[in-house]
Design a protein around this motif. Structure first.
Motif, PDB file in Angstrom:
ATOM      1  N   LYS A   1      -6.286   8.483  -3.993  1.00  0.00           N
ATOM      2  CA  LYS A   1      -5.372   9.394  -3.325  1.00  0.00           C
ATOM      3  C   LYS A   1      -4.698  10.867  -4.035  1.00  0.00           C
ATOM      4  O   LYS A   1      -4.186  12.050  -3.863  1.00  0.00           O
ATOM      5  CB  LYS A   1      -5.130   9.586  -1.994  1.00  0.00           C
ATOM      6  N   ASP A   2      -3.596   9.449  -4.873  1.00  0.00           N
ATOM      7  CA  ASP A   2      -2.352  10.463  -5.920  1.00  0.00           C
ATOM      8  C   ASP A   2      -2.514  10.737  -7.127  1.00  0.00           C
ATOM      9  O   ASP A   2      -2.411  11.171  -7.789  1.00  0.00           O
ATOM     10  CB  ASP A   2      -1.330   9.853  -5.369  1.00  0.00           C
TER      11      ASP A   2
ATOM     12  N   LYS B   1       2.840   6.165  -4.481  1.00  0.00           N
ATOM     13  CA  LYS B   1       2.899   7.097  -4.219  1.00  0.00           C
ATOM     14  C   LYS B   1       3.258   7.458  -5.387  1.00  0.00           C
ATOM     15  O   LYS B   1       2.141   8.281  -6.272  1.00  0.00           O
ATOM     16  CB  LYS B   1       3.159   7.717  -3.050  1.00  0.00           C
TER      17      LYS B   1
ATOM     18  N   PRO C   1       7.067   6.072  -1.647  1.00  0.00           N
ATOM     19  CA  PRO C   1       7.210   6.947  -3.094  1.00  0.00           C
ATOM     20  C   PRO C   1       7.414   6.879  -4.351  1.00  0.00           C
ATOM     21  O   PRO C   1       5.499   7.577  -4.358  1.00  0.00           O
ATOM     22  CB  PRO C   1       8.215   8.748  -2.005  1.00  0.00           C
TER      23      PRO C   1
ATOM     24  N   ASP D   1      -5.619   4.218  -0.711  1.00  0.00           N
ATOM     25  CA  ASP D   1      -4.482   4.667  -1.560  1.00  0.00           C
ATOM     26  C   ASP D   1      -4.201   5.378  -2.034  1.00  0.00           C
ATOM     27  O   ASP D   1      -3.859   6.089  -2.115  1.00  0.00           O
ATOM     28  CB  ASP D   1      -3.711   3.301  -0.563  1.00  0.00           C
TER      29      ASP D   1
ATOM     30  N   ARG E   1       1.159  -0.965   0.034  1.00  0.00           N
ATOM     31  CA  ARG E   1      -0.129  -0.109   0.349  1.00  0.00           C
ATOM     32  C   ARG E   1       1.024   1.217  -0.121  1.00  0.00           C
ATOM     33  O   ARG E   1       1.480   1.966   0.876  1.00  0.00           O
ATOM     34  CB  ARG E   1      -1.209  -0.097   1.335  1.00  0.00           C
ATOM     35  N   PRO E   2       0.707   2.383  -0.393  1.00  0.00           N
ATOM     36  CA  PRO E   2       1.974   3.617  -0.733  1.00  0.00           C
ATOM     37  C   PRO E   2       1.252   4.003   0.452  1.00  0.00           C
ATOM     38  O   PRO E   2       2.219   4.994   0.552  1.00  0.00           O
ATOM     39  CB  PRO E   2       0.814   3.863  -2.155  1.00  0.00           C
ATOM     40  N   ARG E   3       0.162   4.709   1.144  1.00  0.00           N
ATOM     41  CA  ARG E   3       0.203   5.065   2.158  1.00  0.00           C
ATOM     42  C   ARG E   3      -0.288   4.184   3.781  1.00  0.00           C
ATOM     43  O   ARG E   3      -1.307   4.375   4.397  1.00  0.00           O
ATOM     44  CB  ARG E   3      -1.227   5.791   1.941  1.00  0.00           C
TER      45      ARG E   3
ATOM     46  N   ALA F   1       5.575   5.041   4.359  1.00  0.00           N
ATOM     47  CA  ALA F   1       5.520   5.242   2.665  1.00  0.00           C
ATOM     48  C   ALA F   1       6.491   5.409   2.020  1.00  0.00           C
ATOM     49  O   ALA F   1       7.519   4.915   2.364  1.00  0.00           O
ATOM     50  CB  ALA F   1       5.324   7.244   2.620  1.00  0.00           C
TER      51      ALA F   1
ATOM     52  N   PRO G   1      -0.751   2.716   6.840  1.00  0.00           N
ATOM     53  CA  PRO G   1      -1.620   3.755   8.331  1.00  0.00           C
ATOM     54  C   PRO G   1      -0.532   3.550   9.146  1.00  0.00           C
ATOM     55  O   PRO G   1      -0.115   1.968   9.312  1.00  0.00           O
ATOM     56  CB  PRO G   1      -2.721   3.999   8.660  1.00  0.00           C
TER      57      PRO G   1
END
Length: 406
Positions: A242-243, A208, A205, A239, A195-197, A203, A199
């Motif tokens: 979001k980008d 993302k 990057p 995730d 997962r890029p993000r 991270a 929790p």
């Protein structure tokens, strides 16, 4: 937010997805009833049990020295994550210095614990993946081999991420192989770990910026037979949205309508895009506002005391001659300390409106004190959101109890 509230929030978010609702609620209920901090999962009884199983794997293991180092003078002040790391560091002092040998001990340890009835879902043992992350990062082959075993016992998605950063495509290729594994927790490691993000984790990057290399994992697992794997796919896609929203829209177009199970996964994957009222996403899921009218929107409590409820009502009508699918939400604009308003969106329902149907809605919003939000007196607002379109907000005032009674 209190430290206890933070722990509960972290626990719910992190472990519900890993072990499912039942396990999460049982642990949370224990915390609430006993008021026992989660850090106390690491206690003398836990380390005595661990020492028994380490002794079975390490013939020269010194149980007394192990317990003395674990329960050091400053142990009581250590918080949950600190106790987890402390456990890893102390255990390392008793493990073989050669990581390939240490990896064999970890496998034996899990076998011993499992034989004793300590099985998957044992969150106390999340220090084991952390051990691999810390001491195995320079030993790729040995680490991925033992990680595959450990993640079947306790979740390893946090530990896998430093390997993705250090080894790049070599680690990603391994995770693509894991996505084909027979054990659902190994498959879940492939999608949750990428997962890029994610929790509470490092991270990623590069993903993302461009998630295309992760997509083979998600394509393979979008229709996985196990729900927590499918939910992990949805979380990964959310995730990405979001980008790189178009990547998720294209993915959804490819699979939407193939089965009810896949559709549920995709809808969960698109939750951020739906909240953002992305037109393409709303259209994909059949939300059509043509001839849908919002009327009679009223705030029923112009002044609300702390501890009470704000009430509002409205109606929606389908003026067309065909059934329409609608998504209803409301926006609550909370007063902040600096006097500005901060919006939070709450879902009301999703439903079909039959031809010419009038649907009436009344809702309450609690203003009881909670640990996760500080309430401030003053003007607040509420708005209605219909299929992503927000209608003009209406005001109400939140007051302390003594103000309203004057």
């Amino acid at each position: 937010m209190s430290s206890k509230a933070v722990k509960i929030t972290v626990f719910i978010y992190s472990f519900k997805a890993v072990y499912g609702y039942t396990y999460c609620i049982e642990k949370l209920w224990t915390e609430i009833i006993t008021m026992e901090p989660f850090k106390n999962l690491y206690n003398e009884d836990f380390y005595l049990t661990l020492s028994v199983h380490l002794k079975a794997c390490l013939p020269d293991f010194d149980e007394q020295e192990f317990m003395s180092l674990m329960l050091s003078d400053d142990f009581e002040v250590l918080e949950l994550k600190e106790r987890m790391s402390h456990t890893k560091v102390v255990m390392h002092q008793f493990m073989p210095t050669d990581f390939s040998q240490a990896a064999e001990v970890l496998v034996k340890l899990i076998a011993s614990l499992t034989k004793a009835g300590i099985t998957e879902g044992s969150v106390e043992y999340m220090f084991l993946p952390e051990y691999i992350e810390t001491y195995g990062i320079d030993h790729f082959q040995e680490s991925v081999k033992v990680m595959e075993k450990v993640t079947q016992f306790t979740s390893g998605e946090f530990a896998v991420r430093p390997f993705l950063i250090k080894y790049g495509n070599q680690m990603l290729d391994q995770m693509i192989l894991w996505s084909q594994h027979q054990h659902y927790l190994v498959r879940r490691l492939a999608t949750e770990g990428s997962r890029p993000r994610l929790p509470w984790a490092i991270a990623l990057p590069e993903y993302k910026k461009n998630p295309v290399e992760v997509l083979p994992i998600l394509h393979r697992l979008v229709d996985d037979p196990t729900e927590i794997v499918r939910r992990s796919v949805a979380n990964n896609l959310n995730d990405i949205a979001k980008d790189n929203p178009q990547v998720v829209i294209n993915f959804t177009k490819e699979y939407l309508g193939k089965s009810e199970q896949i559709d549920r996964t995709l809808k969960h994957a698109c939750r951020t895009l739906l909240k953002q009222a992305c037109p393409d996403t709303l259209a994909l899921f059949g939300y059509d506002s043509t001839d849908i009218v919002l009327t009679k929107f009223e705030v029923l409590t112009n002044v609300v005391k702390f501890g009470e409820h704000a009430q509002f009502s409205f109606s929606v009508k389908n003026n067309s001659s065909i059934s329409k699918k609608i998504r209803l939400e409301y926006g609550l604009y909370f007063m902040k300390k600096n006097g500005q308003l901060s919006k939070k969106v709450f879902k009301i329902s999703e439903r079909h409106l039959e031809a010419h149907e009038l649907h009436q809605v009344e809702r309450k919003q609690s203003f009881k004190a909670i640990s996760t939000r500080v309430l401030y007196p003053g003007k607040h607002q509420v708005s209605i959101i219909l299929n992503g379109k927000e209608f003009a907000a209406k005001d109400f005032v939140l007051v302390t109890s003594d103000v309203r009674d004057r």
